[in-house]
Design an enzyme around this catalytic site. Structure first.
Site, PDB file in Angstrom:
ATOM      1  N   TYR A   1      -1.933   5.300  -3.505  1.00 12.44           N
ATOM      2  CA  TYR A   1      -3.011   4.330  -3.775  1.00 12.44           C
ATOM      3  C   TYR A   1      -2.922   3.074  -2.923  1.00 12.44           C
ATOM      4  O   TYR A   1      -3.641   2.118  -3.161  1.00 12.44           O
ATOM      5  CB  TYR A   1      -3.018   3.957  -5.259  1.00 12.44           C
ATOM      6  CG  TYR A   1      -3.186   5.160  -6.133  1.00 12.44           C
ATOM      7  CD1 TYR A   1      -4.368   5.899  -6.084  1.00 12.44           C
ATOM      8  CD2 TYR A   1      -2.164   5.602  -6.966  1.00 12.44           C
ATOM      9  CE1 TYR A   1      -4.533   7.028  -6.855  1.00 12.44           C
ATOM     10  CE2 TYR A   1      -2.317   6.733  -7.741  1.00 12.44           C
ATOM     11  CZ  TYR A   1      -3.507   7.439  -7.684  1.00 12.44           C
ATOM     12  OH  TYR A   1      -3.656   8.557  -8.442  1.00 12.44           O
ATOM     13  N   LYS A   2      -2.044   3.058  -1.918  1.00 12.39           N
ATOM     14  CA  LYS A   2      -1.929   1.867  -1.075  1.00 12.39           C
ATOM     15  C   LYS A   2      -2.719   2.083   0.222  1.00 12.39           C
ATOM     16  O   LYS A   2      -3.656   2.850   0.214  1.00 12.39           O
ATOM     17  CB  LYS A   2      -0.456   1.552  -0.844  1.00 12.39           C
ATOM     18  CG  LYS A   2       0.369   1.547  -2.151  1.00 12.39           C
ATOM     19  CD  LYS A   2      -0.108   0.541  -3.190  1.00 12.39           C
ATOM     20  CE  LYS A   2       0.446   0.827  -4.569  1.00 12.39           C
ATOM     21  NZ  LYS A   2       1.700   0.239  -4.871  1.00 12.39           N
TER      22      LYS A   2
END
Ligand SMILES: *Cc1c(COP(=O)(O)O)cnc(C)c1O
Length: 402
Positions: free
Chosen positions: A195-196
């Site tokens: 999710y980065k």
């Protein structure tokens, strides 16, 4: 209005696929089978060593170490600067659980610094706390990409002789006054979790210009005595000075993930521009919504708009809950930092009961009104416009209700 019941159907947790170049590089690693970063043939440069060299170049750091996760990089950084069990480490009250968790993993104690309405660390609170006699380190989390005045923060910490470690999980690709995020403190730590800003499932990077910190971090990560196979690393004599005193806390990066990451890093600037275009569309669509406060972006910085936050400041909890459920019913997933219990990724300083905290009324007021939404690159700009229309219509309606 005809569009009052429009519903969004996109998935807030769906990232883009790995670029074809990354898939090809991963297959090459799988075919030769040398996944361990020190499993090299002749003078071969491993994918992990190449990744470190390339990332060091991107952020202008002398040294870089790739590790197993962002949280691992944070704990490794604390060890590398000599934090010991029982020490106090300052950190943000508004951050994600792996940050206080990294501090606690050493037996050290997180001490929380408040958050402002602009979602950055409260520099007045920092100035008050930084001069406590037993404080030597600040682990600064650029939570959700909001950058504080880094010049002022550096001045406060330098004056108190406090070492700054930056948690850049949400600021890979961000810049403050021309300097890449992660390059203001002694160490910068990044995450490559799905999710980065780049995605290898899990992974972390640590950068520094301090040769002894770099040597310790490499030894800590589990280099055994093979550190000469690193490239973005200090000279062998630096390792000689610290190698007998530095424990091996295995948490290496492997060649498969490094292979997936290298092409993504080459495309990072493009992705940042795409994120910020999406962010701009949502922000514009929410501007001047009654009762809703957008978070200003300081023009001295460039953030990465991979998520967006806004405040329903001083709203009663029932009304915030009503906004959440009405948005959810129309396909828009908002997270709330003000709920009674931590849910999903949203926990608060007072949920981390292993670390005692004082009441922080100003911070509580911000967190009670704070809503948060992911903006994956799989959303188009017209998706973003639709999401903003839905939030705007729900917030306006609920705001007017008695
Ligand atoms: C994700 C994250 C981390 C840690 O990253 P992992 O790679 O998941 O260990 C640290 N800080 C913040 C603010 C994060 O969101």
């Amino acid at each position: 209005m005809t569009d009052t019941l429009e519903t969004f159907t996109g998935a807030f947790t769906q990232q883009e696929p790995i670029p074809e170049e990354g898939i090809a590089a991963a297959l090459a690693v799988l075919r030769h089978g040398r996944l361990h970063r020190y499993n090299t043939v002749g003078d071969e440069i491993s994918e992990a060593a190449a990744l470190e060299e390339e990332f060091a170049e991107i952020v202008g750091a002398r040294f870089c170490v790739a590790v197993a996760s962002g949280g691992y990089a944070l704990a490794c950084a604390l060890r590398a600067v000599g934090v010991q069990a029982g020490d106090k480490v300052l950190t943000n009250a508004f951050t994600l659980a792996p940050v206080p968790g990294a501090i606690a993993s050493l037996g050290a104690t997180p001490v929380f610094v408040g958050v402002t309405e602009d979602l950055v660390i409260d520099l007045d609170d920092l100035a008050r706390q930084v001069s406590a006699p037993d404080v030597r380190v600040l682990m600064l989390s650029h939570m959700r990409g909001h950058l504080c005045d880094m010049g002022q923060l550096t001045a406060i910490c330098d004056a108190a002789d406090v070492t700054v470690i930056e948690d850049c999980a949400h600021t890979m690709g961000a810049v403050w006054e021309g300097v890449p995020s992660g390059r203001h403190g002694r160490i910068g730590c990044y995450s490559m979790q799905t999710y980065k800003h780049v995605n290898s499932g899990e992974g972390g990077l640590l950068v520094t210009d301090d040769e002894e910190v770099a040597a310790r971090a490499i030894l800590l990560s589990g280099s055994y005595m093979l550190y000469e196979r690193h490239r973005a690393a200090p000279a062998p004599e630096v390792f000689e000075r610290v190698k007998y005193d530095t424990p091996n806390v295995s948490g290496r990066m492997d060649n498969l993930r490094a292979a997936i990451l290298r092409p993504q890093l080459r495309g990072l600037e493009t992705q940042v521009a795409r994120w910020n275009a999406r962010y701009g569309v949502v922000e514009a669509g929410l501007r001047d919504t009654p009762g809703l406060r957008l978070i200003p972006r300081d023009p001295r910085g460039r953030s990465v708009g991979s998520s967006i936050q806004f405040l329903l400041l001083d709203w009663p909890a029932e009304k915030v809950t009503e906004v959440l459920s009405r948005c959810a019913a129309r396909g828009v997933e908002l997270k709330w930092f003000g709920g009674a219990e931590p849910v999903g990724f949203t926990s608060r300083y007072d949920s981390w009961r292993y670390a005692a905290s004082q009441p922080m009324p100003a911070t509580d007021r911000v967190l009670r009104g704070l809503l948060d939404m992911r903006l994956p690159l799989t959303f188009s700009e017209s998706d973003c416009a639709q999401i903003a229309r839905i939030i705007r219509s729900v917030v306006s309606t609920v705001y007017e209700m008695d």
